[in-house]
Design a protein around this motif. Structure first.
Motif, PDB file in Angstrom:
ATOM      1  N   GLY A  73      51.456 -11.491  30.628  1.00  0.00           N
ATOM      2  CA  GLY A  73      50.098 -11.019  30.431  1.00  0.00           C
ATOM      3  C   GLY A  73      50.034  -9.531  30.174  1.00  0.00           C
ATOM      4  N   HIS A  74      48.980  -9.137  29.492  1.00  0.00           N
ATOM      5  CA  HIS A  74      48.677  -7.723  29.263  1.00  0.00           C
ATOM      6  C   HIS A  74      47.471  -7.385  30.124  1.00  0.00           C
ATOM      7  N   ILE A  75      47.621  -6.379  30.996  1.00  0.00           N
ATOM      8  CA  ILE A  75      46.542  -5.987  31.903  1.00  0.00           C
ATOM      9  C   ILE A  75      46.139  -4.558  31.570  1.00  0.00           C
ATOM     10  N   LYS A  76      44.881  -4.380  31.257  1.00  0.00           N
ATOM     11  CA  LYS A  76      44.372  -3.053  30.906  1.00  0.00           C
ATOM     12  C   LYS A  76      43.972  -2.310  32.176  1.00  0.00           C
ATOM     13  N   SER A  77      44.589  -1.158  32.397  1.00  0.00           N
ATOM     14  CA  SER A  77      44.238  -0.230  33.473  1.00  0.00           C
ATOM     15  C   SER A  77      44.128  -0.892  34.847  1.00  0.00           C
ATOM     16  N   PRO A  78      45.219  -1.503  35.353  1.00  0.00           N
ATOM     17  CA  PRO A  78      45.124  -2.171  36.651  1.00  0.00           C
ATOM     18  C   PRO A  78      45.101  -1.227  37.855  1.00  0.00           C
ATOM     19  N   GLU A  79      45.546   0.004  37.689  1.00  0.00           N
ATOM     20  CA  GLU A  79      45.628   0.946  38.807  1.00  0.00           C
ATOM     21  C   GLU A  79      44.571   2.039  38.680  1.00  0.00           C
ATOM     22  N   GLN A  80      43.758   2.180  39.691  1.00  0.00           N
ATOM     23  CA  GLN A  80      42.687   3.181  39.683  1.00  0.00           C
ATOM     24  C   GLN A  80      43.236   4.607  39.564  1.00  0.00           C
ATOM     25  N   LEU A  81      44.392   4.876  40.156  1.00  0.00           N
ATOM     26  CA  LEU A  81      44.964   6.221  40.101  1.00  0.00           C
ATOM     27  C   LEU A  81      45.563   6.547  38.733  1.00  0.00           C
ATOM     28  N   HIS A  82      45.796   5.526  37.904  1.00  0.00           N
ATOM     29  CA  HIS A  82      46.366   5.727  36.567  1.00  0.00           C
ATOM     30  C   HIS A  82      45.532   4.946  35.551  1.00  0.00           C
ATOM     31  N   PRO A  83      44.289   5.374  35.287  1.00  0.00           N
ATOM     32  CA  PRO A  83      43.381   4.581  34.443  1.00  0.00           C
ATOM     33  C   PRO A  83      43.810   4.474  32.983  1.00  0.00           C
ATOM     34  N   ASP A  84      44.684   5.351  32.498  1.00  0.00           N
ATOM     35  CA  ASP A  84      45.120   5.296  31.098  1.00  0.00           C
ATOM     36  C   ASP A  84      46.394   4.480  30.916  1.00  0.00           C
ATOM     37  N   GLU A  85      46.838   3.812  31.961  1.00  0.00           N
ATOM     38  CA  GLU A  85      48.101   3.079  31.920  1.00  0.00           C
ATOM     39  C   GLU A  85      47.849   1.578  31.941  1.00  0.00           C
ATOM     40  N   ASP A  86      48.297   0.877  30.906  1.00  0.00           N
ATOM     41  CA  ASP A  86      48.238  -0.578  30.849  1.00  0.00           C
ATOM     42  C   ASP A  86      49.585  -1.142  31.299  1.00  0.00           C
ATOM     43  N   VAL A  87      49.609  -2.427  31.625  1.00  0.00           N
ATOM     44  CA  VAL A  87      50.829  -3.055  32.129  1.00  0.00           C
ATOM     45  C   VAL A  87      51.048  -4.398  31.437  1.00  0.00           C
ATOM     46  N   GLU A  88      52.283  -4.631  31.030  1.00  0.00           N
ATOM     47  CA  GLU A  88      52.720  -5.960  30.593  1.00  0.00           C
ATOM     48  C   GLU A  88      53.379  -6.602  31.809  1.00  0.00           C
ATOM     49  N   ARG A  89      52.839  -7.724  32.281  1.00  0.00           N
ATOM     50  CA  ARG A  89      53.362  -8.376  33.483  1.00  0.00           C
ATOM     51  C   ARG A  89      53.972  -9.726  33.109  1.00  0.00           C
ATOM     52  N   THR A  90      55.187  -9.960  33.607  1.00  0.00           N
ATOM     53  CA  THR A  90      55.892 -11.223  33.402  1.00  0.00           C
ATOM     54  C   THR A  90      56.248 -11.792  34.770  1.00  0.00           C
ATOM     55  N   THR A  91      56.022 -13.095  34.956  1.00  0.00           N
ATOM     56  CA  THR A  91      56.377 -13.735  36.224  1.00  0.00           C
ATOM     57  C   THR A  91      57.067 -15.064  35.962  1.00  0.00           C
ATOM     58  N   ALA A  92      57.842 -15.501  36.934  1.00  0.00           N
ATOM     59  CA  ALA A  92      58.455 -16.827  36.916  1.00  0.00           C
ATOM     60  C   ALA A  92      58.593 -17.285  38.357  1.00  0.00           C
ATOM     61  N   SER A  93      58.390 -18.577  38.586  1.00  0.00           N
ATOM     62  CA  SER A  93      58.551 -19.086  39.948  1.00  0.00           C
ATOM     63  C   SER A  93      58.965 -20.553  39.924  1.00  0.00           C
ATOM     64  N   ALA A  94      59.585 -20.934  41.029  1.00  0.00           N
ATOM     65  CA  ALA A  94      59.970 -22.321  41.259  1.00  0.00           C
ATOM     66  C   ALA A  94      59.558 -22.674  42.678  1.00  0.00           C
ATOM     67  N   ILE A  95      58.879 -23.804  42.816  1.00  0.00           N
ATOM     68  CA  ILE A  95      58.434 -24.280  44.126  1.00  0.00           C
ATOM     69  C   ILE A  95      59.036 -25.665  44.356  1.00  0.00           C
TER      70      ILE A  95
END
Length: 169
Positions: free
Chosen positions: A23-45
């Motif tokens: 996923g692409h998340i726009k400005s997830p951190e209040q202290l760094h409002p100009d910083e976007d994040v590409e988040r990748t996850t994987a899990s096994a249950i």
């Protein structure tokens, strides 16, 4: 577009659930409002019943790749064993690379530090009638932080928690 994501899930057998997401998340951190994040996850249950007992284990990984700075990874392994209807034991191991431990202006603001945590606990669920299930529990967590963080976080912090839980059936 503020954020966008895609998730793929697969249940190859009754006891297994697998997922991967990006996923692409726009400005997830209040202290760094100009910083976007590409988040990748994987899990096994994995889940298994043994008569009245239930065992569930999760292995997960996540990666944050900010538009500014280095990518960080986090891993966790957690497991719970519920014996009968009253006793649940649980444990969790985590390891994460963290870059947001210091406020803007601190010379260590964007440094990456690897932290770890081990947690173990227990919940006792009382026999109840009706829609609610009430439990009391406790846990202890032991943290591992790099030597250079000892003046700020302590040499080997430990935390304890006692809690009550109400579940709706």
């Amino acid at each position: 577009l503020d954020s966008a994501s895609v998730r793929l899930s697969w249940n190859p057998a009754k006891s297994w659930a697998l997922q991967v997401s990006r996923g692409h998340i726009k400005s997830p951190e209040q202290l760094h409002p100009d910083e976007d994040v590409e988040r990748t996850t994987a899990s096994a249950i994995y889940h298994r019943d043994f008569g009245d007992a239930r065992w569930q284990t999760t292995l997960a990984w996540g990666r944050n790749a900010p538009t500014q700075g280095e990518a960080t990874d986090a891993y966790l392994l957690e497991s719970s064993l519920a014996l009968s209807r009253s006793h649940t034991f649980f444990a969790r191991a985590e390891r994460a690379d963290k870059t947001e431990l210091f406020l803007p202006g601190d010379p260590r603001e964007h440094e990456s530090f690897r932290a770890g945590k081990l947690t173990g606990g227990y919940i006792y669920d009382f026999a109840t009638e009706g829609r609610f299930k009430v439990g009391l529990g406790g846990l202890v967590s032991k943290y591992a932080v790099p030597d250079e963080l000892h003046p700020v976080y302590g040499a080997s912090p430990t935390s304890f928690m006692v809690f009550a839980r109400v579940k709706i059936r």
